[in-house]
Design an enzyme around this catalytic site. Sequence first.
Site, short mmCIF file in Angstrom:
data_model
loop_
_atom_site.label_atom_id
_atom_site.label_comp_id
_atom_site.label_asym_id
_atom_site.label_seq_id
_atom_site.Cartn_x
_atom_site.Cartn_y
_atom_site.Cartn_z
NE ARG A 165 11.73 -13.60 -6.38
CZ ARG A 165 11.78 -13.61 -5.06
NH1 ARG A 165 11.54 -14.70 -4.39
NH2 ARG A 165 12.07 -12.52 -4.39
CE1 TYR B 133 6.95 -5.64 -6.46
CE2 TYR B 133 9.17 -6.56 -6.32
CZ TYR B 133 8.24 -5.60 -5.94
OH TYR B 133 8.59 -4.61 -5.06
CG ASP B 134 11.61 -10.05 -10.10
OD1 ASP B 134 10.92 -9.67 -9.15
OD2 ASP B 134 12.37 -11.03 -10.03
CG ASN C 90 14.64 -6.85 2.43
OD1 ASN C 90 13.58 -6.99 1.81
ND2 ASN C 90 15.46 -7.85 2.73
CB VAL D 21 12.97 -11.81 7.23
CG1 VAL D 21 13.77 -12.22 8.44
CG2 VAL D 21 13.47 -12.50 6.00
CG ASN E 173 7.20 -14.89 8.17
OD1 ASN E 173 6.02 -14.58 8.06
ND2 ASN E 173 7.82 -15.71 7.36
CD GLN F 51 19.52 -17.66 5.33
OE1 GLN F 51 20.33 -18.25 6.02
NE2 GLN F 51 18.26 -18.05 5.22
NE ARG G 165 18.52 -9.14 -3.34
CZ ARG G 165 17.37 -9.66 -3.78
NH1 ARG G 165 16.25 -9.33 -3.23
NH2 ARG G 165 17.36 -10.53 -4.75
N1 LIG Z 1 8.72 -2.75 1.33
C1 LIG Z 1 9.83 -3.00 0.71
O1 LIG Z 1 10.78 -3.55 1.29
C2 LIG Z 1 9.99 -2.61 -0.75
C3 LIG Z 1 11.18 -2.96 -1.41
C4 LIG Z 1 11.32 -2.62 -2.75
C5 LIG Z 1 10.35 -1.89 -3.41
N2 LIG Z 1 9.22 -1.55 -2.74
C6 LIG Z 1 8.19 -0.81 -3.51
O2 LIG Z 1 7.62 0.21 -2.74
C7 LIG Z 1 6.23 0.34 -3.03
C8 LIG Z 1 5.42 0.24 -1.75
O3 LIG Z 1 5.67 -1.03 -1.14
P1 LIG Z 1 5.04 -1.45 0.26
O4 LIG Z 1 6.01 -2.30 0.96
O5 LIG Z 1 4.49 -0.25 0.93
O6 LIG Z 1 3.87 -2.41 -0.25
P2 LIG Z 1 2.32 -2.41 0.12
O7 LIG Z 1 1.73 -3.61 -0.53
O8 LIG Z 1 2.11 -2.22 1.58
O9 LIG Z 1 1.81 -1.09 -0.62
C9 LIG Z 1 1.45 -1.05 -1.98
C10 LIG Z 1 0.15 -0.28 -2.08
O10 LIG Z 1 -0.24 -0.23 -3.47
C11 LIG Z 1 -1.65 -0.46 -3.54
N3 LIG Z 1 -1.94 -1.00 -4.88
C12 LIG Z 1 -1.60 -2.20 -5.40
N4 LIG Z 1 -2.06 -2.31 -6.65
C13 LIG Z 1 -2.70 -1.14 -6.93
C14 LIG Z 1 -3.41 -0.66 -8.05
N5 LIG Z 1 -3.54 -1.39 -9.17
N6 LIG Z 1 -3.96 0.58 -7.99
C15 LIG Z 1 -3.85 1.33 -6.86
N7 LIG Z 1 -3.20 0.91 -5.77
C16 LIG Z 1 -2.63 -0.31 -5.80
C17 LIG Z 1 -1.91 -1.48 -2.44
O11 LIG Z 1 -3.27 -1.55 -2.07
C18 LIG Z 1 -1.00 -0.96 -1.33
O12 LIG Z 1 -1.67 -0.02 -0.52
C19 LIG Z 1 5.89 -0.76 -4.04
O13 LIG Z 1 5.88 -0.21 -5.33
C20 LIG Z 1 7.04 -1.73 -3.89
O14 LIG Z 1 7.29 -2.42 -5.09
C21 LIG Z 1 9.01 -1.90 -1.43
#
Ligand SMILES: NC(=O)c1ccc[n+]([C@@H]2O[C@H](COP(=O)([O-])OP(=O)(O)OC[C@H]3O[C@@H](n4cnc5c(N)ncnc54)[C@H](O)[C@@H]3O)[C@@H](O)[C@H]2O)c1
Length: 315
Positions: A146, A149-150, A178, A191, A194, A213, A281
């Site tokens: 992980r 990402y982290d 989330n 979750v 799914n 949980q 969480r």
């Molecule tokens: N959904 C959640 O619960 C959640 C929680 C914590 C953080 N986030 C953060 O929020 C942001 C959006 O998340 P999301 O759930 O919409 O995810 P998502 O995967 O639906 O959206 C991410 C978008 O980034 C684009 N992308 C990925 N790599 C790229 C690159 N190199 N260049 C250009 N575009 C790129 C993808 O094509 C996608 O459209 C992310 O940064 C994510 O880390 C989301």
Amino acid sequence: MKIRTRKSALVTGGSGFIGSHLCTRLVDSDCDVLCLDNLYSGEKDNIAHLLDSPYFEFVRHDVTFPFYAEVDEIYNLACPASPIHYQRDPVQTTKTSVHGAINMLGLAKRTGAKILQASTSEVYGDPEIHPQTENYWGNVNPIGIRSCYDEGKRCAETLFMDYHRQHEVKTKIVRIFNTYGPRMHPNDGRVISNFMVQALQNKDITIYGDGSQTRSFCYVDDLVDALISMMATDDSVTGPINLGNPSEITIAEVAKMIVAITQSKSNISYVDIPLDDPKRRKPDIATAQKMLGWSPSLELENGLKMTAEYFKERI
Ligand SMILES: NC(=O)c1ccc[n+]([C@@H]2O[C@H](COP(=O)([O-])OP(=O)(O)OC[C@H]3O[C@@H](n4cnc5c(N)ncnc54)[C@H](O)[C@@H]3O)[C@@H](O)[C@H]2O)c1
């Protein structure tokens, strides 16, 4: 030189789940939106309703490469967010967070734009304190599956703070917990998606462990409110600020609620819990309440109903 009258925003990751809702809201509020996405985990369908708007432009571009545009605000959301997606190409995931942050911060430095980083609760790793407050430094494995990402997101936070201290860039960091809603990817392994897909197909709903949980889920419209409020704060407000819904619910209760909402015939089945599955969480959102006057307002049941409508159409 062209004189711009409307506010303009660049949204990286704008055709993803959260990004597409943010683009929609910005266009609706009279903002010129440039959506930049390489479609790694996002889809054009997510922004199809915006393509005819004169105030919306889509650019297919990878944030790991430099990009130039004159804008007032940059929302940096580009990064695959679900483990299935970000573990598919972990090197690219780290590059997206780190090189992407460098490129977008460089753009903000050159243009004077404000820039907001979509960070994550995952910067807390496997937390030793509950609920997590922003001053907790986290418990992250730097070499696990992980980590791309982290640690990528943690490094991006470092870059945001250093560009702010060293170059006086107007940076803002939010740590998103989330989030759920329409346009979540049906196969992202999370979750809610799914359970929705299993329920709508009348397949067994699989719960890891005994379902006791807890998790907390924020509806995407509530989150977008907070992103826009954060961007509107005074330049002295850098964050990080936690954004999420602090009300906890057990996974078993979520499963039952989704079965009821979708009027599914699914049974609930229990399988072994994965080793790294956190027991709880939950965000502490006191800072967001104080600095942004924000708390999520939508009840989970209502949010799930709207999400179910979306999944019914997609499946
Ligand atoms: N959904 C959640 O619960 C959640 C929680 C914590 C953080 N986030 C953060 O929020 C942001 C959006 O998340 P999301 O759930 O919409 O995810 P998502 O995967 O639906 O959206 C991410 C978008 O980034 C684009 N992308 C990925 N790599 C790229 C690159 N190199 N260049 C250009 N575009 C790129 C993808 O094509 C996608 O459209 C992310 O940064 C994510 O880390 C989301």
